[in-house]
Write a protein that holds these residues in place. Structure first.
Motif, PDB file in Angstrom:
ATOM      1  N   LEU A 158     -29.332  42.276  -1.206  1.00 56.37           N
ATOM      2  CA  LEU A 158     -30.393  42.593  -2.136  1.00 56.37           C
ATOM      3  C   LEU A 158     -31.491  43.393  -1.443  1.00 56.37           C
ATOM      4  N   ARG A 202     -30.378  46.908  -0.826  1.00 56.23           N
ATOM      5  CA  ARG A 202     -30.436  47.711  -2.044  1.00 56.23           C
ATOM      6  C   ARG A 202     -31.871  48.125  -2.343  1.00 56.23           C
ATOM      7  N   LYS A 203     -32.787  47.188  -2.152  1.00 54.11           N
ATOM      8  CA  LYS A 203     -34.193  47.508  -2.392  1.00 54.11           C
ATOM      9  C   LYS A 203     -34.677  48.612  -1.450  1.00 54.11           C
ATOM     10  N   ALA A 261     -30.772  51.087 -16.026  1.00 52.37           N
ATOM     11  CA  ALA A 261     -31.254  49.747 -16.375  1.00 52.37           C
ATOM     12  C   ALA A 261     -31.138  48.774 -15.202  1.00 52.37           C
ATOM     13  N   SER A 262     -30.177  49.037 -14.333  1.00 55.81           N
ATOM     14  CA  SER A 262     -29.954  48.127 -13.198  1.00 55.81           C
ATOM     15  C   SER A 262     -31.086  48.180 -12.185  1.00 55.81           C
ATOM     16  N   TYR A 286     -34.061  47.866 -12.757  1.00 53.20           N
ATOM     17  CA  TYR A 286     -35.138  46.946 -13.119  1.00 53.20           C
ATOM     18  C   TYR A 286     -34.894  45.502 -12.700  1.00 53.20           C
ATOM     19  N   SER A 287     -33.752  45.243 -12.082  1.00 55.67           N
ATOM     20  CA  SER A 287     -33.580  43.918 -11.477  1.00 55.67           C
ATOM     21  C   SER A 287     -34.142  43.911 -10.060  1.00 55.67           C
ATOM     22  N   HIS A 288     -34.512  45.105  -9.577  1.00 55.03           N
ATOM     23  CA  HIS A 288     -35.083  45.207  -8.221  1.00 55.03           C
ATOM     24  C   HIS A 288     -36.558  45.572  -8.231  1.00 55.03           C
ATOM     25  N   ARG A 344     -40.264  46.321 -11.021  1.00 59.25           N
ATOM     26  CA  ARG A 344     -40.829  46.085 -12.341  1.00 59.25           C
ATOM     27  C   ARG A 344     -41.111  47.374 -13.103  1.00 59.25           C
TER      28      ARG A 344
END
Lengths: 194, 194
Positions: free
Chosen positions: B5, B8-9, B42-43, B45-47, B49
DNA sequence: CCTACCGATCGGTAGG
DNA sequence: CCTACCGATCGGTAGG
């Protein structure tokens, strides 16, 4: 009638330049521009063909002004240090003559499409080469101490270009005075008593 | 899992910095960013805001780096000319350490919203005042010849900031060498033999 | 210079 | 991390 149309076109160009400077080209919508003038967005298109046409006029108008300055400087036979002073003075004149257009010219050109983008880049390169030639001339004559001409010319240009952000036509420094101080700084440096 | 994670960020942050630099913040869409990474918009936005969160991290991350440099310089008691050299060196280090983030920091901050925009501006002013103080110190001690400190500090900063556009990590000039040449140029000017 | 509108694209959310 | 989608806004056109 023709005069009113020209006035409106001038008004659009000036307001667009201001908005492109303040918000950036991409973040300025044609509706923003129309509202700032007091008409509907669709009405703009009776005066211009596209948003990018506005950007093109600004960028290439400034490029032309810089080339005119260059040609004036190059028409004279002068020692490199004096020639550099004159080049600085002419450059400052162009920037201070329209600080909004200068800001757009410097920051928004990348939003040009091809083929304008490539043309613009090559014009900018040409102007850098004109200044580089003066530096090389002075270096060859033993008048300038320049280890790296590319670094020096870019430093020089950036020093001159931030003026758009700082210069106020109603301030207490005239373009000529600014140019002299900048030239002194570039040629003699900050250290006193040489 | 937590590592993936974080990776990816980091990847998102780096790619966003690159795209913001190349196209500008406003002209870079979240779909552009997602496509550059190889996921759906859209993905993202899980990383994060919002799009602006990315800009904020870049701008304030750079501001922090410049403040760290300032604090290092100010922790030492040095004569103004030496102190200015050190300030230049530290500034060059920060810029060359991340040229993409430097470009975004310099050009895209205006797209910040309030209150971040005002905070950012005041931080920039603070940094300018740190450099101005060094200039005033040297001027008061008779070491610097500076008719107008505001003009000099902005010229200095602009000279240092265009490095992001020119510096190549794989080039033949190291940040330290660049800093030395810039410092020589600023302090001694171009004219030979003083 | 206006009203009315086009298709495309924007940042972001719901729900899985 | 995806599919499916939201309302808003974009540059620009048709027709007057």
């Amino acid at each position: 009638m023709a005069e009113l149309l020209t006035e409106r076109k001038t008004q659009i160009a000036e307001k667009a330049t201001l908005l492109f400077k303040e918000r950036g080209y991409a973040a300025t919508s044609m509706r923003d521009l129309a509202a700032a003038i007091g008409i509907e967005a669709a009405s703009l298109y009776s005066h211009l063909r596209s948003k990018e046409e506005l950007l093109q006029r600004i960028c290439f108008g400034m490029a032309e002004a810089f080339f005119t300055a260059r040609d004036q400087v190059n028409s004279l036979q002068l020692p490199a240090p004096i020639k550099l002073r004159l080049a600085i003075e002419k450059h400052v004149e162009v920037v201070t003559n329209d600080v909004n257009a200068s800001a757009v010219f410097l920051h928004e050109w990348r939003h040009l499409s091809e083929p304008e983008l490539s043309i613009f880049k090559s014009m900018r390169r040409e102007y850098e080469e004109y200044l580089t030639a003066i530096l090389q001339e002075g270096k060859a004559a033993g008048q300038f101490n320049i280890p790296n001409e590319k670094l020096t010319v870019l430093t020089l240009l950036s020093s001159l270009n931030w003026l758009y952000d700082w210069y106020r036509p109603d301030g207490n420094l005239q373009p000529h005075e600014i140019a002299m101080q900048l030239a002194d700084q570039v040629l003699n440096g900050l250290i006193t008593n040489k």
